[in-house]
Scaffold this motif. Structure first.
Motif, PDB file in Angstrom:
ATOM      1  N   ALA A  69      42.684 -13.453 -23.026  1.00 41.59           N
ATOM      2  CA  ALA A  69      41.252 -13.722 -22.841  1.00 41.59           C
ATOM      3  C   ALA A  69      41.024 -14.299 -21.445  1.00 41.59           C
ATOM      4  N   SER A 105      46.474  -8.657 -21.503  1.00 37.52           N
ATOM      5  CA  SER A 105      45.594  -8.686 -22.685  1.00 37.52           C
ATOM      6  C   SER A 105      45.293 -10.104 -23.148  1.00 37.52           C
ATOM      7  N   ARG A 163      45.475 -11.788 -16.211  1.00 41.12           N
ATOM      8  CA  ARG A 163      45.116 -12.021 -17.613  1.00 41.12           C
ATOM      9  C   ARG A 163      44.705 -10.704 -18.291  1.00 41.12           C
ATOM     10  N   THR A 188      33.783 -15.034 -23.049  1.00 37.72           N
ATOM     11  CA  THR A 188      35.137 -14.547 -22.774  1.00 37.72           C
ATOM     12  C   THR A 188      36.214 -15.491 -23.289  1.00 37.72           C
ATOM     13  N   LYS A 221      38.223 -10.825 -25.867  1.00 37.53           N
ATOM     14  CA  LYS A 221      39.133 -10.419 -24.795  1.00 37.53           C
ATOM     15  C   LYS A 221      38.477  -9.355 -23.924  1.00 37.53           C
TER      16      LYS A 221
END
Length: 348
Positions: free
Chosen positions: A238, A236, A232, A270, A274
């Motif tokens: 979240a 990029s 993830r 979160t 991000k």
């Protein structure tokens, strides 16, 4: 006259024998295997020490203790600290312990800590530094700059382990030792190089490991969860890590993350922000740090707890499959919460 002299010597022998018995027999007044005598800074005078002996339940023979202390010049040599007194110690042993400054070594056992208050409480419980001083230290960037951390990342220099100090060790020295242990940890087994190989700094690995640590207790699942989060981050996306929401809300008892929680403006949210949070959400075990460093390469982008509440997870490469498993878990959780509420009402 001879009879008087003989009686005097007999009396003298009896008195000496009594004092010898008082000095060399068990002098402690507690039943535990050992106890600690704490002598505080500025309270090393005779009156303060004998009062501490009595108040802390070390011995009731404080008068004799004081007299012998006078004889061996104790009061000019005694220092503040924490001294281990064993159940069967006699007065002479106790006096020698204090005179020779044989201070007890205290273990600082660090397992999982979540917030600074946890560390402050742990240190103040075991050492002379109070919790307010610890919190002031942890919340002061000037205090922390020598350790290459700030008030958010300060926990990244704490590797859970057992550390040994004296009771009156200054806080700065305690933290110096924690910092040195952290440096040694990252230099060992090429951990710093391993972090670089996955394009992470040691601090970033630590922060990610703190999230993985809170997701599950199963190490095999932790490895897959670490791979999801790394994927993830590389895309990029979240993180959308539920443990960070609990941390943001400072409520670690939450068993369910509702939609309303996801709007929390905290930088630790979160779902809303991000990348990694600004600092760790706990002190992860060394094993968990190594799991992140050696996370398997997968294509997983999603995971959700299994509906059997085993602590294991379903892992998916696409949202459609993930959504299916998520609905199964939500249904099971709804049923569990309904049963729990029903049982509570029946018990009323």
């Amino acid at each position: 006259m001879k009879k008087i002299i003989r009686c005097f010597f007999i009396f003298l022998i009896i008195v000496c024998g009594f004092f010898a018995w008082m000095i060399f027999s068990k002098a402690t007044s507690f039943n535990e295997s050992k106890k600690y005598l704490v002598i505080e800074e500025g309270k090393t005078d005779k009156a303060s020490v004998t009062e501490a002996m009595q108040q802390q339940g070390i011995t009731s023979h404080t008068t004799l203790f004081s007299l012998i202390g006078n004889g061996i010049g104790l009061w000019n040599k005694i220092k503040p600290g924490k001294f281990e007194i064993k159940k069967d110690d006699n007065l002479l042993t106790i006096l020698k312990t204090l005179k020779n400054n044989r201070q007890a070594q205290i273990n600082l056992v660090i397992n999982k800590l979540r917030i600074k208050e946890d560390l402050a409480k742990l240190i103040s419980k075991n050492f002379s530094t109070d919790s307010v001083s610890v919190m002031n230290f942890l919340n002061n960037n000037d205090s922390l700059k020598n350790y290459n951390v700030d008030t958010s990342t300060v926990f990244t220099v704490i590797i859970p382990d057992t550390y040994t100090f004296y009771w009156n060790t200054p806080l700065r020295k305690i933290f110096n030792k924690l910092y040195d242990a952290s440096i040694n940890f990252w230099n060992k087994n090429n951990r710093t190089q391993e972090a670089a190989s996955i394009n992470f700094t040691p601090q970033e690995v630590y922060i990610l490991a703190s999230i993985v640590e809170e997701e599950t207790n199963h190490n095999d699942d932790r490895a897959k969860i670490a791979s999801v989060y790394i994927n993830r981050l590389n895309k990029s996306m979240a993180l959308q890590a539920c443990p960070t929401i609990k941390y943001a809300m400072k409520d670690f008892s939450l068993t369910r993350i509702y939609e309303k929680y996801l709007t929390n403006p905290s930088p630790y949210n979160t779902y809303k922000r991000k990348g990694l949070p600004p600092g760790p959400i706990c002190t992860p075990a060394p094993k968990c740090i190594d799991i992140v460093l050696n996370a398997p390469k997968t294509d997983y982008l999603f995971f959700v707890a299994k509906a059997d509440f085993s602590g294991y997870h379903h892992f998916s490469t696409n949202f459609a499959e993930h959504s299916k498993y998520a609905k199964e878990y939500q249904k099971a959780l709804d049923e569990y919460m309904a049963r729990k509420q029903q049982n509570a009402e029946e018990e009323k």
